[in-house]
Design an enzyme around this catalytic site. Structure first.
Site, PDB file in Angstrom:
ATOM      1  N   ASN A  87      11.657  22.782  18.020  1.00 53.38           N
ATOM      2  CA  ASN A  87      10.939  24.054  17.962  1.00 53.38           C
ATOM      3  C   ASN A  87      11.870  25.264  17.939  1.00 53.38           C
ATOM      4  O   ASN A  87      11.534  26.293  17.349  1.00 53.38           O
ATOM      5  CB  ASN A  87       9.987  24.158  19.158  1.00 53.38           C
ATOM      6  CG  ASN A  87       9.590  25.581  19.452  1.00 53.38           C
ATOM      7  OD1 ASN A  87       8.766  26.171  18.750  1.00 53.38           O
ATOM      8  ND2 ASN A  87      10.189  26.171  20.494  1.00 53.38           N
ATOM      9  N   TYR A 161      17.352  32.898   7.232  1.00 60.39           N
ATOM     10  CA  TYR A 161      16.233  32.235   7.914  1.00 60.39           C
ATOM     11  C   TYR A 161      15.457  31.333   6.946  1.00 60.39           C
ATOM     12  O   TYR A 161      15.215  30.149   7.227  1.00 60.39           O
ATOM     13  CB  TYR A 161      15.308  33.293   8.507  1.00 60.39           C
ATOM     14  CG  TYR A 161      14.104  32.738   9.236  1.00 60.39           C
ATOM     15  CD1 TYR A 161      14.251  32.028  10.427  1.00 60.39           C
ATOM     16  CD2 TYR A 161      12.818  32.933   8.734  1.00 60.39           C
ATOM     17  CE1 TYR A 161      13.149  31.520  11.098  1.00 60.39           C
ATOM     18  CE2 TYR A 161      11.709  32.440   9.405  1.00 60.39           C
ATOM     19  CZ  TYR A 161      11.877  31.732  10.576  1.00 60.39           C
ATOM     20  OH  TYR A 161      10.777  31.229  11.236  1.00 60.39           O
ATOM     21  N   LYS A 165      15.180  27.073   6.862  1.00 57.67           N
ATOM     22  CA  LYS A 165      13.909  26.360   6.974  1.00 57.67           C
ATOM     23  C   LYS A 165      13.640  25.509   5.733  1.00 57.67           C
ATOM     24  O   LYS A 165      13.064  24.412   5.832  1.00 57.67           O
ATOM     25  CB  LYS A 165      12.772  27.347   7.206  1.00 57.67           C
ATOM     26  CG  LYS A 165      12.843  28.074   8.552  1.00 57.67           C
ATOM     27  CD  LYS A 165      12.801  27.109   9.716  1.00 57.67           C
ATOM     28  CE  LYS A 165      12.681  27.846  11.049  1.00 57.67           C
ATOM     29  NZ  LYS A 165      12.613  26.918  12.208  1.00 57.67           N
ATOM     30  N   THR A 198       5.109  35.909  19.420  1.00 55.83           N
ATOM     31  CA  THR A 198       6.244  35.530  20.256  1.00 55.83           C
ATOM     32  C   THR A 198       7.320  36.604  20.197  1.00 55.83           C
ATOM     33  O   THR A 198       7.212  37.593  19.475  1.00 55.83           O
ATOM     34  CB  THR A 198       6.848  34.201  19.769  1.00 55.83           C
ATOM     35  OG1 THR A 198       7.384  34.400  18.446  1.00 55.83           O
ATOM     36  CG2 THR A 198       5.804  33.095  19.750  1.00 55.83           C
TER      37      THR A 198
END
Length: 259
Positions: A87, A161, A165, A198
């Site tokens: 995660n 980023y 991914k 978040t």
């Protein structure tokens, strides 16, 4: 019992996942750089089933040993299922190519890509039924890699980023094929969980619009209440982990999955 290793378990989605898994009766080992009020709360509420292990996920060479130690902690519960949830992730550097902070770039690939790769490698090796003293035969194994829609949709400023991914997705696809060809192979999924409220989102909203032209969109999502609370996302992910169709597809967008 379901035994689960969760990275980035000290806050945000990771802490919510650890809580949801514990609430469902599982045993959890949480990995993160530092403990937090969230991990302290979980340790007090579930002293027999939650363990926190400090881990620098950017230290790739240390991760095989950390995975082995985490599995040894879970072995005490004689789990009938084992899951690795990769995660942890970082969104920085938020900048166009030509303007990266090199340390941030290196850390991003280490945490977002190398850590899941190294931990998955160790997890599969250490949980092979014929090879592990800590894992009984017949134990089902699953790996969940938390990815992002940025893997397939380019956003200016997110080249590091998004590419990390995208590489994670392809790693998941390939290893899923490898495991499908093995008897009692593990099931793997790279999951797009949606936009969750978040600390990562706070970092995005604080970015310079010159570095991240799409900042206004993410600011509006917060203002409009369109971000998913971590607890809601965690419950949906835990339900998906337990579902019979986990692993039927290697890359899944949680928002498009039928309940």
């Amino acid at each position: 019992m379901h035994g689960v290793i969760v990275t980035g378990a000290s806050r945000g989605l990771g802490a919510a996942l650890a809580a949801a898994l514990l609430e469902s009766g599982g045993a959890v080992v949480g990995l993160a750089r530092h403990a937090s009020p969230e991990t302290q709360t979980l340790a007090e509420a579930y002293p027999e089933r939650f363990a926190f292990v400090e881990a620098d996920l950017a230290d790739t060479a240390s991760l095989a040993g950390l995975c082995r130690d985490a599995l040894a902690l879970l072995a005490a519960h004689a789990p009938t299922a084992l899951t690795l949830v990769n995660n942890a992730g970082v969104v920085t550097p938020i900048a166009p190519a030509g303007h990266y902070a090199v340390d941030d770039m290196v850390a991003a690939y280490a945490v977002n890509l190398l850590a899941p790769v190294a931990l998955t490698d160790a997890f599969l090796r250490e949980t092979e039924p014929q090879a592990s003293a800590n894992v009984g035969r017949g134990v089902t194994r699953r790996v969940l890699n938390v990815s992002s829609g940025a893997a397939v949709k380019p956003y200016p400023g997110w080249s590091v980023y998004g590419s990390s991914k995208a590489a994670l997705d392809q790693f998941t696809r390939t290893v899923a094929l490898e495991q499908a060809a093995r008897p009692h192979g593990a099931r793997l999924v790279s999951l797009y969980p949606g936009v969750i409220d978040t600390g990562m989102q706070a970092t995005i909203r604080a970015a310079d619009p010159a570095d991240f032209p799409n900042r206004a969109r993410f600011t509006a999502l917060k203002a409009d209440g369109a971000l998913t609370p971590p607890e809601n996302a965690a419950r949906a992910i835990v339900a998906f982990l337990a579902s019979a169709d986990f692993g039927a597809e290697a890359v899944v967008d949680l928002r498009e999955r039928k309940a």
